[in-house]
Enzyme design. Structure first.
Site, PDB file in Angstrom:
ATOM      1  N   LYS A 188      30.661  30.767  33.528  1.00 11.29           N
ATOM      2  CA  LYS A 188      29.966  32.005  33.916  1.00 11.29           C
ATOM      3  C   LYS A 188      28.605  31.610  34.498  1.00 11.29           C
ATOM      4  O   LYS A 188      27.706  31.211  33.767  1.00 11.29           O
ATOM      5  CB  LYS A 188      29.751  32.962  32.743  1.00 11.29           C
ATOM      6  CG  LYS A 188      29.336  34.338  33.302  1.00 11.29           C
ATOM      7  CD  LYS A 188      28.492  35.177  32.407  1.00 11.29           C
ATOM      8  CE  LYS A 188      27.038  34.930  32.437  1.00 11.29           C
ATOM      9  NZ  LYS A 188      26.320  35.280  33.672  1.00 11.29           N
ATOM     10  N   GLU A 263      21.441  24.180  25.415  1.00 14.66           N
ATOM     11  CA  GLU A 263      20.339  23.534  26.162  1.00 14.66           C
ATOM     12  C   GLU A 263      19.364  24.662  26.484  1.00 14.66           C
ATOM     13  O   GLU A 263      19.658  25.514  27.319  1.00 14.66           O
ATOM     14  CB  GLU A 263      20.835  22.907  27.474  1.00 14.66           C
ATOM     15  CG  GLU A 263      22.130  22.121  27.392  1.00 14.66           C
ATOM     16  CD  GLU A 263      22.049  20.896  26.532  1.00 14.66           C
ATOM     17  OE1 GLU A 263      20.933  20.370  26.364  1.00 14.66           O
ATOM     18  OE2 GLU A 263      23.082  20.479  25.994  1.00 14.66           O
ATOM     19  N   CYS A 297      12.970  23.935  33.065  1.00 13.62           N
ATOM     20  CA  CYS A 297      12.868  24.019  31.600  1.00 13.62           C
ATOM     21  C   CYS A 297      11.983  22.922  31.012  1.00 13.62           C
ATOM     22  O   CYS A 297      11.273  23.146  30.047  1.00 13.62           O
ATOM     23  CB  CYS A 297      14.255  23.939  30.984  1.00 13.62           C
ATOM     24  SG  CYS A 297      15.211  22.551  31.615  1.00 13.62           S
ATOM     25  N   GLU A 396       6.913  29.939  26.839  1.00 10.82           N
ATOM     26  CA  GLU A 396       7.437  29.465  28.124  1.00 10.82           C
ATOM     27  C   GLU A 396       7.256  30.559  29.175  1.00 10.82           C
ATOM     28  O   GLU A 396       7.791  31.663  29.021  1.00 10.82           O
ATOM     29  CB  GLU A 396       8.932  29.123  27.980  1.00 10.82           C
ATOM     30  CG  GLU A 396       9.520  28.547  29.244  1.00 10.82           C
ATOM     31  CD  GLU A 396      11.020  28.266  29.131  1.00 10.82           C
ATOM     32  OE1 GLU A 396      11.748  29.086  28.551  1.00 10.82           O
ATOM     33  OE2 GLU A 396      11.446  27.213  29.637  1.00 10.82           O
TER      34      GLU A 396
HETATM   35  P1  NAD Z   1      18.907  33.542  30.048  1.00 13.89           P
HETATM   36  O1  NAD Z   1      19.022  33.047  28.660  1.00 13.89           O
HETATM   37  O2  NAD Z   1      18.334  34.885  30.282  1.00 13.89           O
HETATM   38  O3  NAD Z   1      20.351  33.551  30.753  1.00 13.89           O
HETATM   39  C1  NAD Z   1      21.164  32.410  30.764  1.00 13.89           C
HETATM   40  C2  NAD Z   1      22.606  32.838  30.934  1.00 13.89           C
HETATM   41  O4  NAD Z   1      22.990  33.590  29.789  1.00 13.89           O
HETATM   42  C3  NAD Z   1      22.882  33.709  32.155  1.00 13.89           C
HETATM   43  O5  NAD Z   1      24.094  33.336  32.730  1.00 13.89           O
HETATM   44  C4  NAD Z   1      22.989  35.104  31.545  1.00 13.89           C
HETATM   45  O6  NAD Z   1      23.795  35.979  32.291  1.00 13.89           O
HETATM   46  C5  NAD Z   1      23.640  34.775  30.219  1.00 13.89           C
HETATM   47  N1  NAD Z   1      23.483  35.812  29.197  1.00 13.89           N
HETATM   48  C6  NAD Z   1      22.504  36.736  29.063  1.00 13.89           C
HETATM   49  N2  NAD Z   1      22.734  37.530  28.008  1.00 13.89           N
HETATM   50  C7  NAD Z   1      23.880  37.100  27.436  1.00 13.89           C
HETATM   51  C8  NAD Z   1      24.633  37.502  26.298  1.00 13.89           C
HETATM   52  N3  NAD Z   1      24.269  38.529  25.542  1.00 13.89           N
HETATM   53  N4  NAD Z   1      25.771  36.813  26.003  1.00 13.89           N
HETATM   54  C9  NAD Z   1      26.153  35.756  26.750  1.00 13.89           C
HETATM   55  N5  NAD Z   1      25.494  35.348  27.861  1.00 13.89           N
HETATM   56  C10 NAD Z   1      24.361  36.008  28.181  1.00 13.89           C
HETATM   57  O7  NAD Z   1      18.106  32.414  30.851  1.00 13.89           O
HETATM   58  P2  NAD Z   1      17.651  32.418  32.365  1.00 13.89           P
HETATM   59  O8  NAD Z   1      16.553  33.395  32.532  1.00 13.89           O
HETATM   60  O9  NAD Z   1      18.841  32.525  33.249  1.00 13.89           O
HETATM   61  O10 NAD Z   1      17.112  30.910  32.504  1.00 13.89           O
HETATM   62  C11 NAD Z   1      15.882  30.515  32.070  1.00 13.89           C
HETATM   63  C12 NAD Z   1      15.946  29.814  30.734  1.00 13.89           C
HETATM   64  O11 NAD Z   1      16.880  28.731  30.775  1.00 13.89           O
HETATM   65  C13 NAD Z   1      14.611  29.180  30.370  1.00 13.89           C
HETATM   66  O12 NAD Z   1      14.341  29.381  29.008  1.00 13.89           O
HETATM   67  C14 NAD Z   1      14.851  27.706  30.672  1.00 13.89           C
HETATM   68  O13 NAD Z   1      13.970  26.849  30.014  1.00 13.89           O
HETATM   69  C15 NAD Z   1      16.260  27.546  30.243  1.00 13.89           C
HETATM   70  N6  NAD Z   1      16.866  26.328  30.814  1.00 13.89           N
HETATM   71  C16 NAD Z   1      17.132  25.240  30.002  1.00 13.89           C
HETATM   72  C17 NAD Z   1      17.670  24.073  30.532  1.00 13.89           C
HETATM   73  C18 NAD Z   1      17.960  22.849  29.687  1.00 13.89           C
HETATM   74  O14 NAD Z   1      18.636  21.935  30.169  1.00 13.89           O
HETATM   75  N7  NAD Z   1      17.463  22.763  28.461  1.00 13.89           N
HETATM   76  C19 NAD Z   1      17.952  24.006  31.909  1.00 13.89           C
HETATM   77  C20 NAD Z   1      17.666  25.115  32.696  1.00 13.89           C
HETATM   78  C21 NAD Z   1      17.135  26.276  32.142  1.00 13.89           C
END
Ligand code: NAD
Length: 495
Positions: A188, A263, A297, A396
């Protein structure tokens, strides 16, 4: 600057509405809800995408399971799978300009950075393809009075939920080890940036991947992501995103006892000692905080600087932040593109306000930026200072905003770094390598980098601890075994 798309990109975008690609075909239902995916550099529609409903999620997992159980992928020898993965990498390389343009348009990132991401995706496929033909799948165990061995098998259907900041690169970090190990996958992508993943799955068969090995279900987190998280038929879930959503996904998986890998976000620090080359370090850290408009991130968003060089470092950094060329991702002169959405822009602007309300000092104001003829979501780099308890130093922000702190001795620097509840990546900058190595080992996180920031090497594990993640991380050789189940076979020996 030309704003017309490459014909192959135009062709892909005009196939819309795009939707679930499962079992080698577009399986979106007529009735599926439609959501737009927008170019954040211009605010214009790129394509409409159909959201995968819970029924489509069910269908995707069922197809992936069927393909897994029929052994069309899981039953291949590792070197046969590796050939497929190399062919996929070859085809992605051949389509690099198309994929990079799609990625740049969808995320807003400069084209050269999108090209780097696509190259990294191919390297990840090749790394795990090569690893998979060199590891031992059967390991005899030397124990008294027993003949014993462990055997590694693929697990089954592995699910992946990804964020929007590095869409295809992260797909590679996630699915490459799972595929090389013989699993089928259901992905997804983030609702903001589904396009490169949808393009990938459409060319996977052209590269010879059996249909149904890679399946993609676009949609929102609340509908598609939630349905995938609570599916009891998953062999494994890997989630990349925020800690808040990570908790929700882990809770759902926990109810089904589906193993989960998270992650998550970060609030990385860079510790800058007085003996470093101040200008070169400022240059490197400004590059890090403006890479992908700060939406990284593991970036260094807290700069912990030796009091003796603080003023010199700050003025050098500010001069460089002012020079960053903000622009449209397709413009070759652009160093920093827009942020991904109005929501993300408002989040960043909100943190600048909150930081000031809490007594933070604005050394470089940041705020909205405008780019001629482009109605996109642009922000300027900002530099804040003040107390380490300030919200902008603790949370963050995920934008081009750094918070600078002073330290007087090594212990104070380490204490400031380790105040954060996150634990993804930090860096230390010093010519004294003995000290740099000592400090690197005292900073609590999954990754410590020396005289560099944002270092990703295939073969070196990349993971977070505490609020930044659990479950083993990515990029390392062990990641491959995370996607295998182990069986011990034991026979007691008589007499
Ligand atoms: P997010 O957590 O809002 O969304 C991530 C994913 O989760 C999206 O695909 C979203 O549609 C999905 N999602 C949202 N609600 C959900 C639910 N209730 N159930 C299942 N899936 C759901 O994050 P974002 O805004 O897309 O990305 C930013 C975040 O990602 C930051 O915190 C960043 O640090 C982190 N990040 C971490 C890494 C790593 O390798 N550690 C890499 C990239 C980004």
């Amino acid at each position: 600057m030309s704003l017309t798309y490459e014909p192959s990109v135009q062709d892909f975008l005009s196939r819309g509405p795009l939707g679930s690609f499962v079992g080698g075909e577009n399986r979106a239902l007529e009735s599926s809800a439609i959501f737009p995916t927008v170019d954040p550099g211009s605010g214009e529609l790129l394509a409409n995408v159909k959201e995968a409903s819970p029924a489509e999620v069910e269908d995707a997992v069922a197809v992936a399971r069927h393909v897994f159980e029929r052994g069309k992928w899981s039953g291949l020898a590792p070197n046969q799978r590796a050939v497929h993965l190399h062919r996929l990498a070859d085809l992605v390389e051949a389509r690099k300009s198309t994929l990079a343009e799609i990625e740049s348009l969808d995320v807003g990132k400069p084209l050269s950075q999108a090209e780097w991401d696509i190259g990294n995706f191919c390297q990840t496929l090749r790394y795990y393809a090569n690893l998979s033909v060199h590891v031992q799948y059967r390991n005899p165990i030397a124990v008294a009075q027993h003949e014993a061995r462990t055997v590694h098998f693929p697990r089954g259907v592995c699910a992946f939920i990804f964020p929007w900041n590095f869409p295809l690169l992260l797909v590679g970090w996630g699915i490459a080890p799972a595929l090389a190990a013989g699993n089928t996958v259901v992905i997804k992508p983030a609702e903001e940036t589904p396009l490169s993943t949808l393009y990938l799955v459409q060319i996977a068969e052209e590269a010879g991947m059996p249909a149904g090995v890679i399946n993609v279900i676009p949609g929102s987190g609340e509908v598609t992501g939630a349905a995938l998280s609570r599916h009891p038929g998953l062999a494994r879930m890997s989630f990349t995103g925020s800690p808040e959503v990570g908790r929700l996904v882990a809770r759902e998986c926990g109810l089904n006892l589906v193993p989960v890998k998270l992650e998550l976000g970060g609030k990385g620090a860079a510790v800058v000692f007085a003996d470093t080359d101040v200008d070169a370090t400022a240059e490197a850290l400004v590059s890090a905080i403006t890479l992908n408009a700060g939406q990284v991130c593991c970036t260094a968003s807290r700069w912990v600087v030796d009091d003796r060089i603080y003023d010199q470092f700050v003025s050098s950094a500010i001069a460089r932040m002012k020079q960053v060329r903000i622009g449209y991702g397709q413009d070759p002169a652009t160093q920093m593109g827009p942020v991904v959405s109005p929501k993300q822009r408002d989040r960043i602007l909100g943190y600048l306000d909150k930081a000031k309300q809490q007594g933070g000092e604005s050394l470089l104001a940041g705020g909205r930026a405008s780019v001629p003829e482009k109605n996109g979501y642009y922000v300027k780099p900002a530099l804040l200072a003040g107390d380490a308890s300030n919200v902008a130093c603790r949370e963050e922000i995920f934008g081009p905003v750094a918070f600078v702190l002073r330290f007087r001795d090594e212990e104070e620097a380490i204490r400031l770094v380790n105040q954060s509840p996150y634990g993804l990546a930090n860096s230390v900058w010093s010519r004294d390598l003995e000290r740099a190595n000592r400090v690197a080992e005292k900073m609590v996180a999954g990754n410590s980098w020396i005289n560099a920031h944002n270092v990703f090497v295939h073969g070196v594990p990349y993971a977070g601890v505490n609020l930044s993640g659990l479950g083993g991380g990515v990029l390392g050789p062990n990641t491959f075994f995370d996607y295998m189940r182990d069986l011990s076979v034991v026979r007691p020996l008589q007499g």
